[in-house]
Write an enzyme that holds these catalytic residues in place. Sequence first.
Site, PDB file in Angstrom:
ATOM      1  N   SER A  27     -13.468  26.617 -26.335  1.00 25.69           N
ATOM      2  CA  SER A  27     -13.794  25.407 -27.084  1.00 25.69           C
ATOM      3  C   SER A  27     -12.713  25.133 -28.112  1.00 25.69           C
ATOM      4  O   SER A  27     -12.107  26.054 -28.654  1.00 25.69           O
ATOM      5  CB  SER A  27     -15.149  25.579 -27.783  1.00 25.69           C
ATOM      6  OG  SER A  27     -15.343  24.597 -28.774  1.00 25.69           O
TER       7      SER A  27
ATOM      8  N   GLU B  82     -18.071  23.545 -13.396  1.00 22.04           N
ATOM      9  CA  GLU B  82     -18.542  22.230 -13.831  1.00 22.04           C
ATOM     10  C   GLU B  82     -17.732  21.108 -13.189  1.00 22.04           C
ATOM     11  O   GLU B  82     -18.276  20.052 -12.824  1.00 22.04           O
ATOM     12  CB  GLU B  82     -18.464  22.127 -15.356  1.00 22.04           C
ATOM     13  CG  GLU B  82     -19.482  23.007 -16.059  1.00 22.04           C
ATOM     14  CD  GLU B  82     -19.346  22.989 -17.569  1.00 22.04           C
ATOM     15  OE1 GLU B  82     -20.289  23.412 -18.242  1.00 22.04           O
ATOM     16  OE2 GLU B  82     -18.294  22.561 -18.086  1.00 22.04           O
TER      17      GLU B  82
ATOM     18  N   LYS C  51     -16.827  30.467 -27.608  1.00 22.74           N
ATOM     19  CA  LYS C  51     -17.229  29.846 -26.334  1.00 22.74           C
ATOM     20  C   LYS C  51     -16.374  30.298 -25.154  1.00 22.74           C
ATOM     21  O   LYS C  51     -15.150  30.445 -25.254  1.00 22.74           O
ATOM     22  CB  LYS C  51     -17.156  28.326 -26.440  1.00 22.74           C
ATOM     23  CG  LYS C  51     -18.179  27.700 -27.367  1.00 22.74           C
ATOM     24  CD  LYS C  51     -19.613  27.947 -26.916  1.00 22.74           C
ATOM     25  CE  LYS C  51     -19.978  27.264 -25.638  1.00 22.74           C
ATOM     26  NZ  LYS C  51     -19.909  25.800 -25.717  1.00 22.74           N
TER      27      LYS C  51
ATOM     28  N   ASN D 186      -1.550  -1.958  13.891  1.00 22.71           N
ATOM     29  CA  ASN D 186      -2.990  -1.715  14.024  1.00 22.71           C
ATOM     30  C   ASN D 186      -3.294  -0.427  14.778  1.00 22.71           C
ATOM     31  O   ASN D 186      -4.117   0.386  14.347  1.00 22.71           O
ATOM     32  CB  ASN D 186      -3.666  -2.890  14.732  1.00 22.71           C
ATOM     33  CG  ASN D 186      -3.535  -4.186  13.956  1.00 22.71           C
ATOM     34  OD1 ASN D 186      -2.990  -4.211  12.857  1.00 22.71           O
ATOM     35  ND2 ASN D 186      -4.025  -5.276  14.522  1.00 22.71           N
TER      36      ASN D 186
ATOM     37  N   SER E  67       0.829  -1.217   0.000  1.00 23.41           N
ATOM     38  CA  SER E  67       0.000   0.000   0.000  1.00 23.41           C
ATOM     39  C   SER E  67       0.857   1.258   0.000  1.00 23.41           C
ATOM     40  O   SER E  67       0.339   2.366   0.157  1.00 23.41           O
ATOM     41  CB  SER E  67      -0.922   0.009   1.224  1.00 23.41           C
ATOM     42  OG  SER E  67      -0.158   0.011   2.425  1.00 23.41           O
TER      43      SER E  67
ATOM     44  N   TYR F 170      -9.137  -5.907  13.992  1.00 19.33           N
ATOM     45  CA  TYR F 170      -8.552  -5.391  12.753  1.00 19.33           C
ATOM     46  C   TYR F 170      -8.539  -6.461  11.671  1.00 19.33           C
ATOM     47  O   TYR F 170      -8.314  -7.641  11.930  1.00 19.33           O
ATOM     48  CB  TYR F 170      -7.111  -4.895  13.002  1.00 19.33           C
ATOM     49  CG  TYR F 170      -6.464  -4.331  11.755  1.00 19.33           C
ATOM     50  CD1 TYR F 170      -6.659  -3.008  11.388  1.00 19.33           C
ATOM     51  CD2 TYR F 170      -5.687  -5.139  10.927  1.00 19.33           C
ATOM     52  CE1 TYR F 170      -6.092  -2.495  10.226  1.00 19.33           C
ATOM     53  CE2 TYR F 170      -5.113  -4.637   9.767  1.00 19.33           C
ATOM     54  CZ  TYR F 170      -5.323  -3.316   9.424  1.00 19.33           C
ATOM     55  OH  TYR F 170      -4.757  -2.823   8.275  1.00 19.33           O
TER      56      TYR F 170
ATOM     57  N   THR G 175     -38.450  28.352  -7.549  1.00 14.82           N
ATOM     58  CA  THR G 175     -38.755  26.996  -7.090  1.00 14.82           C
ATOM     59  C   THR G 175     -39.091  26.190  -8.339  1.00 14.82           C
ATOM     60  O   THR G 175     -39.697  26.726  -9.280  1.00 14.82           O
ATOM     61  CB  THR G 175     -39.946  26.959  -6.109  1.00 14.82           C
ATOM     62  OG1 THR G 175     -41.122  27.432  -6.778  1.00 14.82           O
ATOM     63  CG2 THR G 175     -39.679  27.816  -4.871  1.00 14.82           C
ATOM     64  N   HIS G 176     -38.685  24.944  -8.353  1.00 12.16           N
ATOM     65  CA  HIS G 176     -38.886  24.090  -9.531  1.00 12.16           C
ATOM     66  C   HIS G 176     -38.276  24.711 -10.794  1.00 12.16           C
ATOM     67  O   HIS G 176     -38.730  24.461 -11.905  1.00 12.16           O
ATOM     68  CB  HIS G 176     -40.377  23.815  -9.760  1.00 12.16           C
ATOM     69  CG  HIS G 176     -41.100  23.328  -8.552  1.00 12.16           C
ATOM     70  ND1 HIS G 176     -41.088  22.002  -8.155  1.00 12.16           N
ATOM     71  CD2 HIS G 176     -41.843  23.989  -7.629  1.00 12.16           C
ATOM     72  CE1 HIS G 176     -41.810  21.866  -7.059  1.00 12.16           C
ATOM     73  NE2 HIS G 176     -42.271  23.059  -6.708  1.00 12.16           N
TER      74      HIS G 176
END
Length: 466
Positions: free
Chosen positions: A283, A296, A289, A116, A29, A323, A161-162
């Site tokens: 873009s 996003e 654009k 542990n 790991s 563990y 709303t909505h």
Amino acid sequence: MKKKITTNPLWGGRFTGAATKSVQDYTSSIDVDKRLYKEDIAGSLAYALGLKEAKIISAKDYSKISKGLKSILKEIESGKFQWDKSLEDVHMNIESALIKKAGNSAKKLHTGRSRNDQISTDLRLHLDSVIKNILNLINQAQLSIAEKAKVHSEDIMPGFTHMQIAQPVTLGHHLLSWFEMLERDFSRFSETKERMSVMPLGSAALAGSRFRVDREKLAKRLDFNSTSNNSMDAVSDRDFVIEFTANSSILGIHLSRICEELVIWSSSQFNYVQLSDEFCTGSSIMPQKKNPDVAELIRGGSSKTIASLMGLLSLMKNQPLSYNRDMQEDKEFIFSASDYCTSSLELFSHMISDMIVNTERMKADCNMGQITATDLADYLVERDMPFRKAHEVVGKIVKHAESKNLQIFELPINELQKFTKVISNDVKNYLDPHEAIKARNLKGGTAPSQVKKQVTRALKLIKNRK
């Protein structure tokens, strides 16, 4: 000549054969948990001092261990340290390097300690640091929001709303709703930080230790509030990790919802805000654009926090005490969630600060959607008409106005009076969006006077945390 694969020198005494390279690679790991090197070394330094104070190791042993660990820390931070996959994890890599530096003294460090309780301690120390950073970043994000709300405490916009125009509000009021979301996040992370401040060291593998290390003193040294009460629970507890990722996922959802609004608001159709070029991209094919990519990506990246929470819940749901090696898989979930929170919050703060608001467009949109219909119903109620009756009457007025392609405030008084005689010239104040928001003057309302009070409260809250 093939290189002989040997057993791990730190635990291989019981074994006559070695794991294959594929098994070593599979069980390693180190690529993930080497991020915990600071916490691992800090815990080992404190534990070594505890062993010395309990007269389990000599002052000379402690000196060698301490110097060795500090030397390893410098090597890691300078990039000179060589991580070895065959040594599995961050703990064994550091311990193996320490043995090379401090010899037999280093071999005494693990007395009464297990990987542990060591990893549980490392994780708590790591998340304590991460949460401190997240709290500071939430504070900064809230400051950006509150300062923007102060500027726009009187500017009106449609409330939705909505995704339909509902009632007029002030932009400051809308922004402060974002502040309140983050305030709950701040509270949750703060409570988790306090709740997880329990030191597991001294629990060893699961049964506790026979060596009389002063756990209370050790806890204070590592800035824990208390020590664990049950060694089995201490090494197998990952509630604090699940709680952290739950908090992260709620924060992620909040940031996603806010960024969804920014994406919508910055669209050509809405044109409510303009995001700085710093947070947008173009873009590859359309020269005109300007895409809100950071908003996003914050919105999309929130899915990683939800996935981390689901992953941890699935990981822990069927593990017997105490563990199990399954718990090795928790690190990627933790780091994914924490990385999202820290990077997203930092960018979010700057994006809000640099955002330019088109107040004229917002104001113009308050002349659509029959936005003061509820205020007209309130007007009728104030003249002793039951609310349900008022609701029905206004509904008919709205239908009539829309049949003529008008807003209700554009209808002449005599036409409104055809629906009820209680309407008189003073109704105009109720139909004007600017006047309508002033009337909503209860605590928590959108009236500019209330928004200014809430901005003052928000800024005071932020100032008192610093």
